[in-house]
Design an enzyme around this catalytic site. Structure first.
Site, PDB file in Angstrom:
ATOM      1  CE  LYS A 115      -9.963   5.436   1.440  1.00 43.58           C
ATOM      2  NZ  LYS A 115      -8.838   4.631   0.987  1.00 43.58           N
ATOM      3  CE  LYS A 123      -7.312  12.173   2.951  1.00 44.21           C
ATOM      4  NZ  LYS A 123      -6.569  11.011   3.116  1.00 44.21           N
ATOM      5  CE  LYS A 172      -2.368   8.007  -3.037  1.00 42.55           C
ATOM      6  NZ  LYS A 172      -3.015   7.179  -2.028  1.00 42.55           N
TER       7      LYS A 172
HETATM    8  P1  TYM Z   1      -2.215   7.153   1.385  1.00 48.04           P
HETATM    9  O1  TYM Z   1      -1.798   6.342   0.223  1.00 48.04           O
HETATM   10  O2  TYM Z   1      -3.602   7.664   1.427  1.00 48.04           O
HETATM   11  O3  TYM Z   1      -1.269   8.411   1.545  1.00 48.04           O
HETATM   12  C1  TYM Z   1       0.139   8.274   1.604  1.00 48.04           C
HETATM   13  C2  TYM Z   1       0.740   9.224   2.605  1.00 48.04           C
HETATM   14  O4  TYM Z   1       0.430  10.581   2.273  1.00 48.04           O
HETATM   15  C3  TYM Z   1      -0.165  11.226   3.393  1.00 48.04           C
HETATM   16  N1  TYM Z   1      -1.161  12.176   2.890  1.00 48.04           N
HETATM   17  C4  TYM Z   1      -1.179  13.483   3.192  1.00 48.04           C
HETATM   18  N2  TYM Z   1      -0.380  14.245   3.959  1.00 48.04           N
HETATM   19  C5  TYM Z   1      -0.680  15.563   4.046  1.00 48.04           C
HETATM   20  N3  TYM Z   1      -1.732  16.127   3.415  1.00 48.04           N
HETATM   21  C6  TYM Z   1      -2.562  15.411   2.633  1.00 48.04           C
HETATM   22  N4  TYM Z   1      -3.576  15.970   2.016  1.00 48.04           N
HETATM   23  C7  TYM Z   1      -2.294  14.018   2.496  1.00 48.04           C
HETATM   24  N5  TYM Z   1      -2.904  13.012   1.818  1.00 48.04           N
HETATM   25  C8  TYM Z   1      -2.202  11.897   2.076  1.00 48.04           C
HETATM   26  C9  TYM Z   1      -0.814  10.108   4.194  1.00 48.04           C
HETATM   27  O5  TYM Z   1      -1.020  10.477   5.531  1.00 48.04           O
HETATM   28  C10 TYM Z   1       0.196   9.005   4.037  1.00 48.04           C
HETATM   29  O6  TYM Z   1       1.251   9.154   4.953  1.00 48.04           O
HETATM   30  N6  TYM Z   1      -2.985   3.808   5.031  1.00 48.04           N
HETATM   31  C11 TYM Z   1      -1.970   4.545   4.287  1.00 48.04           C
HETATM   32  C12 TYM Z   1      -0.988   3.648   3.572  1.00 48.04           C
HETATM   33  C13 TYM Z   1      -0.318   2.644   4.441  1.00 48.04           C
HETATM   34  C14 TYM Z   1       0.668   2.915   5.425  1.00 48.04           C
HETATM   35  C15 TYM Z   1       1.025   1.645   5.988  1.00 48.04           C
HETATM   36  C16 TYM Z   1       1.283   4.079   5.899  1.00 48.04           C
HETATM   37  C17 TYM Z   1      -0.540   1.301   4.436  1.00 48.04           C
HETATM   38  N7  TYM Z   1       0.286   0.695   5.356  1.00 48.04           N
HETATM   39  C18 TYM Z   1       1.963   1.546   6.998  1.00 48.04           C
HETATM   40  C19 TYM Z   1       2.234   3.964   6.920  1.00 48.04           C
HETATM   41  C20 TYM Z   1       2.571   2.712   7.450  1.00 48.04           C
HETATM   42  C21 TYM Z   1      -2.673   5.415   3.264  1.00 48.04           C
HETATM   43  O7  TYM Z   1      -3.803   5.186   2.907  1.00 48.04           O
HETATM   44  O8  TYM Z   1      -1.884   6.378   2.747  1.00 48.04           O
END
Ligand code: TYM
Length: 327
Positions: A111, A192, A195
């Site tokens: 990022k 990957k 969004k």
């Molecule tokens: P975020 O918002 O980017 O994504 C949310 C969840 O979706 C999963 N994900 C995917 N899984 C499979 N294929 C993909 N292409 C894909 N893109 C996203 C992510 O792995 C995630 O599980 N840091 C985290 C948010 C967060 C969090 C936490 C998660 C903040 N605090 C505590 C778990 C526990 C994030 O950026 O997710």
């Protein structure tokens, strides 16, 4: 009862990757665990967000949780910023985190790459994420593959706290699905599905119309071969589409391969589009109902209230162990 925590950032339109890698598993786990599913707005602001868009996306993510099948009677659904203890514990854990650990985080490297100015929040993001998880003494964290490194850091921080201040935190385990933990972009199978990708053709948004979904899948990159075969090293695009098919239709990878043996990509893609539409249409219908009902705010308020009780207890314990003077 064992505890689950997970979160999704309200930083764009949720994609099929978010559903397959995360939300789908949230729905399954809510029957066996005490679950907390947060919309992590404090994380989203580590990159600039338009205030009006942030508000809309926050309500949209919470509504998608419910539309996808999370039952607010079983699981707490809430905004991270409504449970103030997340930010407070985040700070305490930041003081236990080393610069070197944060510099090694691949999400930070990705990022911040090529940016002239990078916010400090983006750098300390993983300490806040550790706080999200540890506040509830979480046992299991359902996430996609890209969050694995953050989970490892969370375990390290929990262990460090325990050895410095006395055994307190549970070391959380990641729950990463065997199939679908890394759904790739439709236009580039080396990235990957995300969004935040500016090319709308790269991702299926959970709220895309059936026609948009069909168009995106028909345009998805494949290869010059003709076999519907799962082989991520040599056929990454087709393998990704097979994974999506398997997850949307509830079939194993082998079952999908068998079904399309001897067939070309055309019919496979057509059926894939219908499998995705079939999965998403009922979710979208429930989503519209929830948004129209205006219920989501009160669902989130109740979720935050219940989560706060546990979070406050943890924060008080942690402050005491660290030597803070009681109020
Ligand atoms: P975020 O918002 O980017 O994504 C949310 C969840 O979706 C999963 N994900 C995917 N899984 C499979 N294929 C993909 N292409 C894909 N893109 C996203 C992510 O792995 C995630 O599980 N840091 C985290 C948010 C967060 C969090 C936490 C998660 C903040 N605090 C505590 C778990 C526990 C994030 O950026 O997710």
């Amino acid at each position: 009862m064992k505890t689950v925590f997970s979160g999704i950032q309200p930083s764009g339109n949720l994609t099929l990757g978010n559903y397959i890698g995360a939300i789908k598993n949230f729905v399954t786990l809510q029957n066996e665990y005490k679950c907390n599913f947060s919309v992590v707005d404090l994380h989203a602001i580590t990159v600039p967000q338009d205030p009006a868009a942030l508000q809309e996306q926050s309500e949209a993510v919470a509504s998608i949780y419910i539309a996808a099948g999370i039952d607010p009677g079983k699981a707490n659904v809430y905004m991270q910023s409504h449970v103030r203890q997340h930010a407070q514990l985040g700070w305490l854990l930041t003081t236990l985190t080393s610069m070197g650990e944060l510099e090694r985080m691949t999400q930070f490297k990705d990022k911040s790459a090529g940016k002239e100015s990078v916010g400090a929040g983006l750098f300390v993001y993983p300490s806040l994420m550790a706080a999200d998880i540890l506040l509830y003494n979480t046992d299991l964290v359902p996430v996609g593959e890209d969050q694995k490194q953050h989970l490892e850091l969370t375990r390290d921080l929990a262990g460090r706290f325990n050895s410095r201040y006395g055994e307190y935190f549970t070391l959380p385990e990641p729950y990463i699905p065997e199939v679908g933990a890394r759904i790739m972009s439709l236009d580039d199978a080396s990235k990957k599905m995300s969004k935040s990708n500016p090319n709308p053709g790269s991702a299926i948004a959970l709220l895309d119309t059936p026609d948009e979904i069909r168009k995106k899948i028909s345009r998805a990159t494949t290869d010059s071969g003709r076999e519907v075969k799962y082989d991520p090293a040599n056929k990454p695009e087709v393998s990704n589409l097979i994974t999506i098919y398997s997850q949307c239709a509830g079939l194993s990878i082998a079952e999908v391969e068998q079904r399309y043996e001897g067939q070309m990509y055309g019919p496979f893609k057509k059926d894939l589009a219908e499998a995705v539409v079939g999965l998403l249409e009922p979710i979208q219908q429930r989503y519209r109902d929830i948004r129209e009902s205006g219920e989501i705010r009160s669902i989130m308020r109740q979720g935050a209230e219940r989560a706060s009780e546990v979070a406050e207890r943890t924060l008080q314990d942690v402050q005491k162990l660290m030597g803070f003077l009681p109020e």
